[in-house]
Design a protein around this motif. Structure first.
Motif, mmCIF file in Angstrom:
data_model
loop_
_atom_site.group_PDB
_atom_site.id
_atom_site.type_symbol
_atom_site.label_atom_id
_atom_site.label_comp_id
_atom_site.label_asym_id
_atom_site.label_seq_id
_atom_site.Cartn_x
_atom_site.Cartn_y
_atom_site.Cartn_z
ATOM 1 N N PHE A 185 56.053 52.198 34.299
ATOM 2 C CA PHE A 185 56.888 53.150 33.923
ATOM 3 C C PHE A 185 56.863 54.304 34.585
ATOM 4 O O PHE A 185 56.359 55.296 34.554
ATOM 5 N N PRO A 186 58.848 53.973 36.058
ATOM 6 C CA PRO A 186 58.353 55.166 36.618
ATOM 7 C C PRO A 186 59.239 56.383 36.439
ATOM 8 O O PRO A 186 60.730 56.368 35.754
ATOM 9 N N VAL A 187 58.487 57.578 36.218
ATOM 10 C CA VAL A 187 59.061 58.891 35.472
ATOM 11 C C VAL A 187 60.010 59.297 36.440
ATOM 12 O O VAL A 187 58.771 59.825 37.245
ATOM 13 N N THR A 188 60.767 59.388 36.463
ATOM 14 C CA THR A 188 61.346 60.654 37.942
ATOM 15 C C THR A 188 61.378 62.250 37.609
ATOM 16 O O THR A 188 61.083 62.241 36.370
ATOM 17 N N TRP A 189 61.110 62.804 38.984
ATOM 18 C CA TRP A 189 61.489 64.731 38.148
ATOM 19 C C TRP A 189 62.913 64.394 37.123
ATOM 20 O O TRP A 189 62.569 65.207 35.692
ATOM 21 N N ASP A 190 64.290 64.717 37.088
ATOM 22 C CA ASP A 190 64.868 64.247 36.452
ATOM 23 C C ASP A 190 64.917 64.115 34.915
ATOM 24 O O ASP A 190 64.865 64.640 33.491
ATOM 25 N N GLN A 191 64.026 62.675 34.797
ATOM 26 C CA GLN A 191 63.372 62.232 33.424
ATOM 27 C C GLN A 191 62.685 63.408 32.618
ATOM 28 O O GLN A 191 62.576 63.184 31.392
ATOM 29 N N PHE A 192 61.776 63.982 33.604
ATOM 30 C CA PHE A 192 60.464 64.046 33.380
ATOM 31 C C PHE A 192 61.002 65.305 32.656
ATOM 32 O O PHE A 192 60.347 65.868 31.607
ATOM 33 N N HIS A 193 62.034 66.071 33.372
ATOM 34 C CA HIS A 193 62.362 67.493 32.663
ATOM 35 C C HIS A 193 62.982 67.375 31.851
ATOM 36 O O HIS A 193 62.536 68.594 30.546
ATOM 37 N N ARG A 194 64.096 66.140 31.840
ATOM 38 C CA ARG A 194 64.639 65.992 30.576
ATOM 39 C C ARG A 194 63.594 65.697 29.430
ATOM 40 O O ARG A 194 64.050 66.324 28.007
ATOM 41 N N ASP A 195 62.427 65.064 29.502
ATOM 42 C CA ASP A 195 61.672 64.452 28.132
ATOM 43 C C ASP A 195 60.343 66.359 27.627
ATOM 44 O O ASP A 195 60.264 66.169 26.891
ATOM 45 N N SER B 75 53.727 51.433 25.078
ATOM 46 C CA SER B 75 52.223 50.401 24.785
ATOM 47 C C SER B 75 51.150 50.090 25.595
ATOM 48 O O SER B 75 51.733 51.122 27.347
ATOM 49 N N GLN B 76 50.243 50.006 25.062
ATOM 50 C CA GLN B 76 49.126 50.373 25.395
ATOM 51 C C GLN B 76 48.663 49.495 26.776
ATOM 52 O O GLN B 76 48.664 50.116 28.117
ATOM 53 N N ASP B 77 49.700 49.160 27.011
ATOM 54 C CA ASP B 77 49.641 47.931 28.633
ATOM 55 C C ASP B 77 50.892 48.648 29.621
ATOM 56 O O ASP B 77 51.303 48.062 30.333
ATOM 57 N N THR B 78 51.066 49.423 29.353
ATOM 58 C CA THR B 78 52.269 50.071 30.348
ATOM 59 C C THR B 78 51.862 51.203 31.228
ATOM 60 O O THR B 78 50.871 51.867 30.837
ATOM 61 N N TRP B 79 51.703 51.620 32.452
ATOM 62 C CA TRP B 79 51.478 52.836 33.583
ATOM 63 C C TRP B 79 52.754 53.404 33.866
ATOM 64 O O TRP B 79 52.959 52.904 34.751
ATOM 65 N N ILE B 80 52.173 54.906 33.290
ATOM 66 C CA ILE B 80 52.974 55.580 33.273
ATOM 67 C C ILE B 80 52.946 56.520 34.477
ATOM 68 O O ILE B 80 51.837 56.827 35.463
ATOM 69 N N PHE B 81 53.886 56.216 35.521
ATOM 70 C CA PHE B 81 53.855 56.892 36.949
ATOM 71 C C PHE B 81 54.876 57.945 36.941
ATOM 72 O O PHE B 81 56.144 57.571 36.674
ATOM 73 N N PHE B 82 54.264 59.597 37.068
ATOM 74 C CA PHE B 82 54.516 60.444 37.018
ATOM 75 C C PHE B 82 55.337 61.036 38.556
ATOM 76 O O PHE B 82 55.125 60.437 39.137
ATOM 77 N N PRO B 83 56.071 62.079 38.402
ATOM 78 C CA PRO B 83 57.743 62.293 39.056
ATOM 79 C C PRO B 83 56.763 62.482 41.138
ATOM 80 O O PRO B 83 56.660 62.175 41.673
ATOM 81 N N TRP B 84 55.266 62.926 40.126
ATOM 82 C CA TRP B 84 54.330 63.652 41.884
ATOM 83 C C TRP B 84 53.534 62.442 42.071
ATOM 84 O O TRP B 84 52.552 62.425 42.371
ATOM 85 N N ASP B 85 53.667 61.515 41.903
ATOM 86 C CA ASP B 85 52.951 60.228 41.913
ATOM 87 C C ASP B 85 53.576 59.245 42.826
ATOM 88 O O ASP B 85 53.580 58.104 43.608
ATOM 89 N N ASP C 27 57.629 59.049 45.235
ATOM 90 C CA ASP C 27 58.579 58.960 46.440
ATOM 91 C C ASP C 27 59.498 58.087 46.173
ATOM 92 O O ASP C 27 59.264 56.604 45.404
ATOM 93 N N VAL C 28 60.897 58.256 46.696
ATOM 94 C CA VAL C 28 61.589 57.626 47.014
ATOM 95 C C VAL C 28 61.538 56.446 48.123
ATOM 96 O O VAL C 28 61.296 57.076 49.568
ATOM 97 N N ALA C 29 62.053 55.299 47.699
ATOM 98 C CA ALA C 29 61.492 54.214 48.464
ATOM 99 C C ALA C 29 62.308 53.040 49.565
ATOM 100 O O ALA C 29 63.207 52.635 48.351
ATOM 101 N N TYR C 30 62.313 52.594 50.186
ATOM 102 C CA TYR C 30 63.449 51.602 50.620
ATOM 103 C C TYR C 30 62.346 50.540 50.057
ATOM 104 O O TYR C 30 61.414 49.960 49.922
ATOM 105 N N VAL C 31 63.845 49.491 50.007
ATOM 106 C CA VAL C 31 63.814 48.283 49.022
ATOM 107 C C VAL C 31 65.492 47.384 49.522
ATOM 108 O O VAL C 31 65.649 47.451 49.973
ATOM 109 N N ALA C 32 64.579 46.264 49.641
ATOM 110 C CA ALA C 32 65.438 44.608 50.756
ATOM 111 C C ALA C 32 66.116 44.539 49.907
ATOM 112 O O ALA C 32 66.497 44.517 48.664
ATOM 113 N N PRO C 33 67.451 44.207 50.468
ATOM 114 C CA PRO C 33 68.256 43.936 49.943
ATOM 115 C C PRO C 33 68.259 42.462 49.003
ATOM 116 O O PRO C 33 67.558 42.312 49.536
ATOM 117 N N ILE C 34 69.063 42.284 47.993
ATOM 118 C CA ILE C 34 68.794 41.159 47.225
ATOM 119 C C ILE C 34 68.816 39.699 47.820
ATOM 120 O O ILE C 34 68.071 38.985 47.529
#
Ligand code: PRP
Ligand code: GUN
Ligand code: MG
Length: 165
Positions: free
Chosen positions: A9-19, A141-151, A153-160
């Protein structure tokens, strides 16, 4: 660190601020609070946001580190809450404890014992630790790992298509 068969569950700064603001709204009607105690390091950012929204000027920290099986709770306190906050609590002051999430509840259990009358709030909660917190915004859920904004970065993903762009 999470393991491969966990959900993420990756959380962006924008989402974390809202929450975190949503948590402040939820807490506004339970105040006013005389001090906030952030559980370092994850609680520092949400505590700063809640302190700003609820106009709490006394901000304290407790530094907790989770060890695997170091002791029964697996939690080591690296820096205690300062004496003035204990005095405040003794004189009937309303103390708010803030963390980013509760997972097993071990950290919450140890910190709650320090200030039994305090209100304990986290932004996220997992089922196992949910009963340790008084207020939280989102359950994961218990089997979810939350990734906080400080953890993150914005990264490149290859085209579909898999081709090169
Ligand atoms: O409910 P628990 O199983 O105790 O897990 C929740 C705690 O774990 C994380 O902190 P961590 O100990 O990783 O240290 P950090 O906040 O400094 O990253 C998180 O920030 C909570 O404090
Ligand atoms: N970043 C992060 N730290 C944790 N510590 C315990 N559970 C978690 C989690 O889901 N994410
Ligand atoms: Mg923490």
């Amino acid at each position: 660190m999470s393991n491969p068969n966990q959900k993420s569950f990756p959380v962006t700064w924008d989402q974390f601020h809202r929450d975190s603001r949503a948590l402040a709204w939820r807490l506004a009607s339970l105040g006013p609070f005389d001090a906030v105690v952030a559980i370092a390091r994850g609680g520092l950012v949400p505590a700063a946001i809640v302190a700003r929204e609820l106009n709490i000027r006394t901000v304290e920290t407790v530094a907790a580190k989770s060890y695997d099986h170091q002791n029964q709770s697996g939690i080591k306190i690296l820096k205690e809450i300062s004496q003035p906050v204990f005095e405040l609590a003794k004189q009937g002051g309303k103390i708010l404890i803030v963390d980013d999430l509760v997972d097993t509840g071990n950290t919450a259990r140890v910190v709650r014992e320090m200030l039994p009358g305090a209100h304990f709030a986290t932004v996220y909660a997992k089922p196992k630790g949910r009963e340790m917190v008084d207020t939280f915004i989102t359950e994961v859920s218990q089997d979810t790992w939350i990734f906080f904004p400080w953890d993150l970065d914005v990264a490149y993903v290859a085209p579909i298509s898999g081709g090169t762009d």
